[in-house]
Design an enzyme around this catalytic site. Structure first.
Site, PDB file in Angstrom:
ATOM      1  N   ASP A  48       0.859  -1.181   0.000  1.00 39.00           N
ATOM      2  CA  ASP A  48       0.000   0.000   0.000  1.00 39.00           C
ATOM      3  C   ASP A  48       0.894   1.229   0.000  1.00 39.00           C
ATOM      4  O   ASP A  48       1.414   1.630   1.038  1.00 39.00           O
ATOM      5  CB  ASP A  48      -0.902  -0.007   1.237  1.00 39.00           C
ATOM      6  CG  ASP A  48      -1.778   1.234   1.350  1.00 39.00           C
ATOM      7  OD1 ASP A  48      -1.802   2.030   0.378  1.00 39.00           O
ATOM      8  OD2 ASP A  48      -2.424   1.411   2.382  1.00 39.00           O
ATOM      9  N   ALA A  73      -2.072   3.757  -8.811  1.00 38.77           N
ATOM     10  CA  ALA A  73      -2.799   5.037  -8.841  1.00 38.77           C
ATOM     11  C   ALA A  73      -4.285   4.795  -8.675  1.00 38.77           C
ATOM     12  O   ALA A  73      -4.785   3.699  -8.960  1.00 38.77           O
ATOM     13  CB  ALA A  73      -2.538   5.770 -10.151  1.00 38.77           C
ATOM     14  N   THR A  75      -7.277   5.875 -10.529  1.00 38.80           N
ATOM     15  CA  THR A  75      -7.509   6.478 -11.844  1.00 38.80           C
ATOM     16  C   THR A  75      -8.978   6.706 -12.158  1.00 38.80           C
ATOM     17  O   THR A  75      -9.298   7.205 -13.239  1.00 38.80           O
ATOM     18  CB  THR A  75      -6.893   5.592 -12.942  1.00 38.80           C
ATOM     19  OG1 THR A  75      -7.468   4.275 -12.871  1.00 38.80           O
ATOM     20  CG2 THR A  75      -5.382   5.486 -12.776  1.00 38.80           C
ATOM     21  N   ASP A 115      -2.161  13.436 -18.460  1.00 41.70           N
ATOM     22  CA  ASP A 115      -2.485  14.670 -19.178  1.00 41.70           C
ATOM     23  C   ASP A 115      -3.491  15.520 -18.400  1.00 41.70           C
ATOM     24  O   ASP A 115      -3.623  16.718 -18.651  1.00 41.70           O
ATOM     25  CB  ASP A 115      -3.052  14.339 -20.566  1.00 41.70           C
ATOM     26  CG  ASP A 115      -4.299  13.469 -20.502  1.00 41.70           C
ATOM     27  OD1 ASP A 115      -4.350  12.550 -19.646  1.00 41.70           O
ATOM     28  OD2 ASP A 115      -5.222  13.670 -21.313  1.00 41.70           O
ATOM     29  N   TYR A 138      -8.897  14.406  -9.616  1.00 39.86           N
ATOM     30  CA  TYR A 138      -7.905  13.451 -10.118  1.00 39.86           C
ATOM     31  C   TYR A 138      -6.652  14.183 -10.592  1.00 39.86           C
ATOM     32  O   TYR A 138      -5.527  13.842 -10.198  1.00 39.86           O
ATOM     33  CB  TYR A 138      -8.509  12.630 -11.255  1.00 39.86           C
ATOM     34  CG  TYR A 138      -7.504  11.775 -11.999  1.00 39.86           C
ATOM     35  CD1 TYR A 138      -6.818  10.752 -11.349  1.00 39.86           C
ATOM     36  CD2 TYR A 138      -7.251  11.981 -13.355  1.00 39.86           C
ATOM     37  CE1 TYR A 138      -5.903   9.960 -12.030  1.00 39.86           C
ATOM     38  CE2 TYR A 138      -6.341  11.195 -14.045  1.00 39.86           C
ATOM     39  CZ  TYR A 138      -5.665  10.179 -13.376  1.00 39.86           C
ATOM     40  OH  TYR A 138      -4.761   9.403 -14.053  1.00 39.86           O
ATOM     41  N   LYS A 142      -2.834  14.044  -8.922  1.00 36.11           N
ATOM     42  CA  LYS A 142      -1.693  13.574  -9.711  1.00 36.11           C
ATOM     43  C   LYS A 142      -0.606  14.645  -9.813  1.00 36.11           C
ATOM     44  O   LYS A 142       0.586  14.341  -9.773  1.00 36.11           O
ATOM     45  CB  LYS A 142      -2.150  13.136 -11.096  1.00 36.11           C
ATOM     46  CG  LYS A 142      -3.028  11.886 -11.115  1.00 36.11           C
ATOM     47  CD  LYS A 142      -2.272  10.647 -10.640  1.00 36.11           C
ATOM     48  CE  LYS A 142      -1.277  10.169 -11.680  1.00 36.11           C
ATOM     49  NZ  LYS A 142      -0.620   8.904 -11.265  1.00 36.11           N
ATOM     50  N   TRP A 163      -5.071   8.684 -21.938  1.00 37.38           N
ATOM     51  CA  TRP A 163      -6.059   7.798 -22.547  1.00 37.38           C
ATOM     52  C   TRP A 163      -5.496   6.382 -22.718  1.00 37.38           C
ATOM     53  O   TRP A 163      -5.560   5.781 -23.788  1.00 37.38           O
ATOM     54  CB  TRP A 163      -6.509   8.362 -23.890  1.00 37.38           C
ATOM     55  CG  TRP A 163      -7.193   9.689 -23.833  1.00 37.38           C
ATOM     56  CD1 TRP A 163      -7.101  10.628 -22.846  1.00 37.38           C
ATOM     57  CD2 TRP A 163      -8.074  10.246 -24.815  1.00 37.38           C
ATOM     58  NE1 TRP A 163      -7.862  11.733 -23.160  1.00 37.38           N
ATOM     59  CE2 TRP A 163      -8.469  11.526 -24.357  1.00 37.38           C
ATOM     60  CE3 TRP A 163      -8.540   9.809 -26.052  1.00 37.38           C
ATOM     61  CZ2 TRP A 163      -9.334  12.370 -25.079  1.00 37.38           C
ATOM     62  CZ3 TRP A 163      -9.396  10.622 -26.776  1.00 37.38           C
ATOM     63  CH2 TRP A 163      -9.793  11.876 -26.302  1.00 37.38           C
TER      64      TRP A 163
END
Length: 305
Positions: A48, A73, A75, A115, A138, A142, A163
């Site tokens: 973790d 992550a 996501t 991105d 998100y 990040k 993507w």
């Protein structure tokens, strides 16, 4: 070379393992150093990263690492909007914990970002030097992870991609194929533009980049841009699926799905910095999609998602 892959059971971590075991990605052979590497693959149940105690315990009970690639992550973009503390713990504190541990050992850290750290309100592909301005939880989590990792270990590569799709885990291609099984038409946003990216192509670049000492921030996506609706149309065409794509705007989609997080309008990335260090280029997105189709049908059979 001793290596740790975190998030090893997700679509990118699984693809790294697949490419290493085969000795090649869909671009071509991987570097020889990786073919002889001793690699520990850690899933979230094993390690973790959001817990400094878990990270310290793992590193204390394993031989020192030369390279750590962080594929772990949260996501789920909408999920991050609903539970930012969890998103921050995984996407920001997690990379920081790994950076602290790797810095102690003099190891390199390869941290995969997104991105979505950009607003998407500017035209033109984003450069690494452009100022990030995320519009979602998100993206904010990040971006925080990028800064915390780089500040704690100067031997860090931050690699932003976009993507992403692979053979394992959830992705847009699998979602479209699943919806097409139950519906004759799907509604997809047509005013968000980006770079569909093969996990196999990204793996090739990560493995090559990690062998250098050119630490810093890089963009790594397949070539060319399209909208989500264009991508869906291409998926149906290449997989031979009869399903119509109804195009809608982001505003229309948010009106129908008010719980959804805001997404960047134009989040294409410029990969010039990467190719100045790694000579093998990632393929055009549609070319990569064809290879994915063949691998997908070989592994899963037909168009089942």
């Amino acid at each position: 070379m001793h290596v740790l892959i975190t998030g090893a059971h997700g679509q990118l971590g699984s693809e790294i393992r697949r490419c290493v075991e085969r000795g090649r990605s869909e671009i071509g052979p991987i570097p020889d150093a990786w073919k002889a590497a001793l690699i520990d693959y850690a899933g979230s149940a094993d390690l973790d990263i959001s817990s400094i105690r878990s990270v310290d315990s793992w590193f204390a009970t394993h031989d020192p690492y030369d390279v750590v690639i962080n594929c772990a992550a949260m996501t789920n973009v909408d999920g991050c909007e609903k539970d930012f503390p969890r998103a921050f713990a995984t996407n920001a504190l997690g990379p920081m914990n790994l950076a602290i541990a790797t810095e102690r050992q003099g190891a390199k850290l390869v941290h995969v970002s997104t991105d979505y750290v950009f607003s998407g309100n500017e035209d033109g592909a984003r450069l690494e030097s452009d100022v990030p301005c995320p519009v979602s939880a998100y993206g904010r989590s990040k971006l925080a992870g990028e800064g915390l990792a780089s500040s704690r270990n100067p031997r860090t590569f931050v690699v932003r991609t976009a993507w992403l799709y692979g053979l394992e885990g959830k992705n847009f291609i699998k979602t479209m194929l699943r919806l097409a099984q139950a519906h004759s038409r799907v509604t997809v946003v047509d005013d968000q533009v980006g770079n569909p990216t093969s996990a196999s192509d990204l793996t090739h670049e990560l493995l090559a980049l990690s062998l250098t000492d050119a630490f810093g921030t890089y963009h790594a996506t397949c070539g060319g841009t399209c909208s989500w609706a264009d991508f869906a149309q291409a998926i149906f065409e290449e997989f031979g699926v009869e399903c119509a794509v109804e195009r809608c705007s982001s505003t229309e989609y948010l009106e129908a799905h008010p719980e959804s997080a805001e997404r960047p309008r134009f989040s294409a990335l410029d990969c010039g910095g990467l190719y100045a260090v790694v000579p093998e280029r990632m393929r055009p997105w549609r070319t990569a999609l064809l290879s994915y189709r063949d691998s997908y049908k070989s592994q899963f059979g037909g168009n089942n998602a």
